[in-house]
Design a protein around this motif. Structure first.
Motif, PDB file in Angstrom:
ATOM      1  N   GLU A 299       0.816  -1.217   0.438  1.00  0.00           N
ATOM      2  CA  GLU A 299       0.163  -0.220  -0.231  1.00  0.00           C
ATOM      3  C   GLU A 299       1.148   1.416  -0.215  1.00  0.00           C
ATOM      4  OE1 GLU A 299      -2.039  -0.070   3.172  1.00  0.00           O
ATOM      5  OE2 GLU A 299      -3.580  -2.173   2.700  1.00  0.00           O
ATOM      6  N   ARG A 300       2.575   1.336  -0.097  1.00  0.00           N
ATOM      7  CA  ARG A 300       2.973   2.330   0.257  1.00  0.00           C
ATOM      8  C   ARG A 300       3.722   2.006  -1.227  1.00  0.00           C
ATOM      9  NH1 ARG A 300       3.940   0.591   6.476  1.00  0.00           N
ATOM     10  NH2 ARG A 300       6.194   1.130   6.069  1.00  0.00           N
ATOM     11  N   ARG A 301       3.323   1.500  -2.289  1.00  0.00           N
ATOM     12  CA  ARG A 301       4.895   1.627  -2.852  1.00  0.00           C
ATOM     13  C   ARG A 301       4.470   2.838  -3.588  1.00  0.00           C
ATOM     14  NH1 ARG A 301       5.375  -4.211  -6.388  1.00  0.00           N
ATOM     15  NH2 ARG A 301       5.902  -2.694  -7.879  1.00  0.00           N
ATOM     16  N   PRO A 302       5.323   3.959  -4.155  1.00  0.00           N
ATOM     17  CA  PRO A 302       4.974   5.139  -4.493  1.00  0.00           C
ATOM     18  C   PRO A 302       5.229   4.562  -6.138  1.00  0.00           C
ATOM     19  CG  PRO A 302       7.476   4.587  -4.113  1.00  0.00           C
ATOM     20  CD  PRO A 302       6.486   4.188  -3.316  1.00  0.00           C
ATOM     21  N   ASP A 303       5.448   3.790  -6.953  1.00  0.00           N
ATOM     22  CA  ASP A 303       5.321   3.552  -8.020  1.00  0.00           C
ATOM     23  C   ASP A 303       3.855   3.066  -8.379  1.00  0.00           C
ATOM     24  OD1 ASP A 303       5.756   1.485  -6.813  1.00  0.00           O
ATOM     25  OD2 ASP A 303       6.525   0.647  -8.634  1.00  0.00           O
ATOM     26  N   ILE A 304       3.755   2.617  -7.564  1.00  0.00           N
ATOM     27  CA  ILE A 304       1.178   2.060  -8.051  1.00  0.00           C
ATOM     28  C   ILE A 304       0.322   3.597  -7.572  1.00  0.00           C
ATOM     29  CG2 ILE A 304      -0.294   0.750  -7.278  1.00  0.00           C
ATOM     30  CD1 ILE A 304       1.720  -1.519  -6.073  1.00  0.00           C
ATOM     31  N   ALA A 305       0.996   4.121  -6.646  1.00  0.00           N
ATOM     32  CA  ALA A 305       0.231   5.484  -7.145  1.00  0.00           C
ATOM     33  C   ALA A 305       0.310   6.744  -8.010  1.00  0.00           C
ATOM     34  CB  ALA A 305       1.178   5.974  -5.908  1.00  0.00           C
ATOM     35  N   ALA A 306       2.291   6.229  -8.501  1.00  0.00           N
ATOM     36  CA  ALA A 306       2.076   7.613  -9.723  1.00  0.00           C
ATOM     37  C   ALA A 306       1.486   7.149 -11.434  1.00  0.00           C
ATOM     38  CB  ALA A 306       3.646   7.431 -10.277  1.00  0.00           C
ATOM     39  N   ALA A 307       1.794   5.499 -11.144  1.00  0.00           N
ATOM     40  CA  ALA A 307       0.511   5.242 -11.832  1.00  0.00           C
ATOM     41  C   ALA A 307      -0.405   5.106 -12.343  1.00  0.00           C
ATOM     42  CB  ALA A 307       0.864   3.549 -12.346  1.00  0.00           C
ATOM     43  N   GLU A 308      -1.850   5.059 -11.014  1.00  0.00           N
ATOM     44  CA  GLU A 308      -3.168   5.787 -10.964  1.00  0.00           C
ATOM     45  C   GLU A 308      -2.772   7.234 -10.839  1.00  0.00           C
ATOM     46  OE1 GLU A 308      -6.385   6.433  -9.134  1.00  0.00           O
ATOM     47  OE2 GLU A 308      -4.338   7.297  -8.633  1.00  0.00           O
ATOM     48  N   ARG A 309      -2.411   7.667 -10.760  1.00  0.00           N
ATOM     49  CA  ARG A 309      -2.659   9.722 -11.092  1.00  0.00           C
ATOM     50  C   ARG A 309      -2.425   9.781 -12.240  1.00  0.00           C
ATOM     51  NH1 ARG A 309       0.383  10.081  -5.823  1.00  0.00           N
ATOM     52  NH2 ARG A 309      -1.252   9.654  -4.256  1.00  0.00           N
ATOM     53  N   ARG A 310      -0.999   9.022 -13.141  1.00  0.00           N
ATOM     54  CA  ARG A 310      -1.361   9.061 -14.750  1.00  0.00           C
ATOM     55  C   ARG A 310      -2.689   8.077 -15.197  1.00  0.00           C
ATOM     56  NH1 ARG A 310       4.344   8.517 -13.545  1.00  0.00           N
ATOM     57  NH2 ARG A 310       5.722  10.709 -13.854  1.00  0.00           N
TER      58      ARG A 310
END
Length: 310
Positions: A299-310
């Protein structure tokens, strides 16, 4: 003299046509809005899994990523290197610059919410020569000033939502850039810790090989003495020499690997490998590593957050 008249619709058919025209105009105006509002895609999840009953839906928590996590190893030299990486690592600086650029683009797009005011003041001072023909001119020798203050005010109403959609897009891009920065930060610190402990483990291996070399040298000298005394054969001398050369070659290989990890640490902290040295410090105990890791780390992986926000 003409009197102003009033427009009236007595015919019901005219009223219906007017209502239809108004409805078409409203639909066209609403259809001109730029882009639909983004909604995260809905993933169909089963109510339970047969493999494991203890599970829960993911709760993104990438904003809590960070901190000096490497202090759990309780290694002062590693702590000093990790802090130096924050200052000198070039990849980290590049990611930080990209994040600042994304924030600047967001601020630039938000400026379209407000009116634009421009002004270009200017001032000139002119003196007419006394020798300007005709000599009898009344303007000869006169000095006068000219002040100009042009003022322009413009405002474009965000009727179709272009500005709102642009700001939303740039906001998500800035958040994705922040997640990219967190990804680079985590990767660089993790790589440094990995290279550091690899170098320390090779220090311990090299220490063991060096002590083995000394023992094999003594064994070779003893075997040679026995051969000169007629107790040992030449084959035993060759075997002892082969064992010694094999361990010496292994020690050289370990030294080369250790130098490579030392150079990797130098690059990560922004130093030239020729100007950096890591004093040998054998790793006496392995760093504390948990047998298993909790699923909350995903849940704290920033690469997954970046992909979702793009």
């Amino acid at each position: 003299m003409k009197r102003a008249g009033k427009i009236s619709f007595q015919n019901p058919r005219q009223v219906r046509w007017l209502a239809v025209l108004l409805a078409i105009a409203v639909l066209q105006l609403s259809g001109c809005e730029v882009g639909p509002k983004y909604h995260p895609p809905v993933a169909q999840a089963p109510p339970a899994y047969k493999e494991a009953g203890n599970w829960k839906p993911a709760q993104p928590n990438d904003q809590n990523l960070g901190g000096t996590w490497w202090t759990i190893f309780q290694d002062p030299q590693l702590d000093a290197l990790e802090l130096q990486l924050n200052v000198s690592n070039q990849n980290l600086k590049a990611a930080e610059a990209q994040f600042r650029q994304a924030r600047a683009v967001l601020r630039y797009s938000r400026a379209d919410y407000y009116p634009t005011v421009t002004a270009g003041p200017s001032a000139t001072r002119t003196r007419v020569s006394n020798n300007r023909p005709p000599l009898s001119s009344t303007f000869d020798g006169i000095t006068y000033n000219d002040f100009v203050l042009p003022f322009d005010f413009s405002y474009q109403a965000d009727v179709w939502g272009r500005v709102r959609r642009t700001v939303e897009s740039n906001r998500e891009q800035a958040q994705a850039s922040a997640a990219d920065l967190a990804t680079v930060n985590l990767s660089m610190h993790a790589d440094l810790a990995l290279d550091y402990f690899q170098a320390r483990s090779h220090d311990a291996e090299e220490q063991l090989l060096n002590s083995t070399v000394k023992q094999y040298e003594q064994a070779l000298q003893l075997t040679q003495s026995q051969f000169r005394g007629g107790i040992a054969s030449e084959v035993e001398v060759k075997q002892a020499m082969t064992q010694l050369k094999t361990v010496q070659a292994a020690a050289i290989d370990v030294g080369v690997l250790r130098a490579q990890y030392e150079h990797a640490v130098a690059i990560l902290i922004g130093k030239h490998p020729a100007e950096f040295s890591l004093p040998p410090l054998p790793l006496t105990a392995p760093p504390p590593t948990p047998v298993s890791v909790p699923s909350e780390l995903l849940e704290r992986r920033p690469d997954i957050a970046a992909a979702e926000r793009r």
